[in-house]
Write a protein that holds these residues in place. Sequence first.
Motif, PDB file in Angstrom:
ATOM      1  N   ALA A 164      41.785  33.200  58.707  1.00  7.03           N
ATOM      2  CA  ALA A 164      42.096  32.459  57.478  1.00  7.03           C
ATOM      3  C   ALA A 164      43.339  33.045  56.842  1.00  7.03           C
ATOM      4  O   ALA A 164      43.737  34.178  57.130  1.00  7.03           O
ATOM      5  CB  ALA A 164      40.921  32.514  56.516  1.00  7.03           C
ATOM      6  N   ASP A 165      43.951  32.252  55.943  1.00 10.22           N
ATOM      7  CA  ASP A 165      45.148  32.707  55.243  1.00 10.22           C
ATOM      8  C   ASP A 165      44.827  33.658  54.096  1.00 10.22           C
ATOM      9  O   ASP A 165      45.684  34.428  53.673  1.00 10.22           O
ATOM     10  CB  ASP A 165      45.937  31.512  54.703  1.00 10.22           C
ATOM     11  CG  ASP A 165      46.585  30.710  55.825  1.00 10.22           C
ATOM     12  OD1 ASP A 165      46.759  31.259  56.939  1.00 10.22           O
ATOM     13  OD2 ASP A 165      46.914  29.530  55.603  1.00 10.22           O
ATOM     14  N   ALA A 166      43.603  33.597  53.566  1.00  6.98           N
ATOM     15  CA  ALA A 166      43.178  34.489  52.484  1.00  6.98           C
ATOM     16  C   ALA A 166      41.655  34.516  52.449  1.00  6.98           C
ATOM     17  O   ALA A 166      40.995  33.647  53.017  1.00  6.98           O
ATOM     18  CB  ALA A 166      43.735  34.019  51.142  1.00  6.98           C
ATOM     19  N   MET A 167      41.106  35.546  51.750  1.00  7.89           N
ATOM     20  CA  MET A 167      39.668  35.711  51.728  1.00  7.89           C
ATOM     21  C   MET A 167      39.229  36.350  50.410  1.00  7.89           C
ATOM     22  O   MET A 167      39.948  37.174  49.847  1.00  7.89           O
ATOM     23  CB  MET A 167      39.254  36.617  52.895  1.00  7.89           C
ATOM     24  CG  MET A 167      37.783  36.896  53.053  1.00  7.89           C
ATOM     25  SD  MET A 167      37.073  38.346  52.217  1.00  7.89           S
ATOM     26  CE  MET A 167      38.212  39.647  52.397  1.00  7.89           C
ATOM     27  N   GLU A 168      38.042  35.931  49.938  1.00 13.79           N
ATOM     28  CA  GLU A 168      37.384  36.577  48.803  1.00 13.79           C
ATOM     29  C   GLU A 168      35.937  36.816  49.195  1.00 13.79           C
ATOM     30  O   GLU A 168      35.320  35.973  49.840  1.00 13.79           O
ATOM     31  CB  GLU A 168      37.435  35.690  47.558  1.00 13.79           C
ATOM     32  CG  GLU A 168      38.819  35.520  46.990  1.00 13.79           C
ATOM     33  CD  GLU A 168      38.835  34.647  45.747  1.00 13.79           C
ATOM     34  OE1 GLU A 168      37.774  34.478  45.111  1.00 13.79           O
ATOM     35  OE2 GLU A 168      39.916  34.138  45.425  1.00 13.79           O
TER      36      GLU A 168
END
Length: 191
Positions: A164-168
């Motif tokens: 993914a391009d970003a994660m939380e």
Amino acid sequence: MISRGSLWLPLAILLLLAALSFWIERMVEVPANGGASPTRTDPEGIMENFNAMRTDLDGKPQYRLSAKKLKHYSDSKFTELELPHFTQLDEQSGDVSAVSKQATVSPDGHEVDLRDDVLVERAAHAGQSLMTMRSARLLVFPERNQMRSPGPVVIHDATLDLRADAMEYDAKQRILKLTGRVHARYISGKG
């Protein structure tokens, strides 16, 4: 009676010592960077093989932070860590640890910014396999039990490969949020 010539020698020595001490004091006061105030490259304190643990009010461990080297800067109140290792301790859902080459801790200690070859591992625990995540940068918020990667991530466990391009990640709610271009591949457990 003492001659006047013999009084000049001790007085000359005292004047020479006073001038020498004044010169030494001035040389010590002037920093090596040409008189400017200390910069971020001048840490107030350095600690090697740093290890700290945070507990709740009952004394139960919450998380541990260790590093090969810790540098604290009084001008900015930031702390820099070399080869940090952060572990969120959770008996119910398993420990989550994060390692990297460098990190910065905010002045209040509520944010740890891990950088360069970040590796996060969620330990295998009661019905869940080991999960790993790799990223270039990871922001850890220990008090809120949250982690966020503002850049690309690669996540792997026994049944999934994710990109993914970003994660939380919210550890309390056990919610993993992936944003941007997300690629997932299911790995069958049967062979």
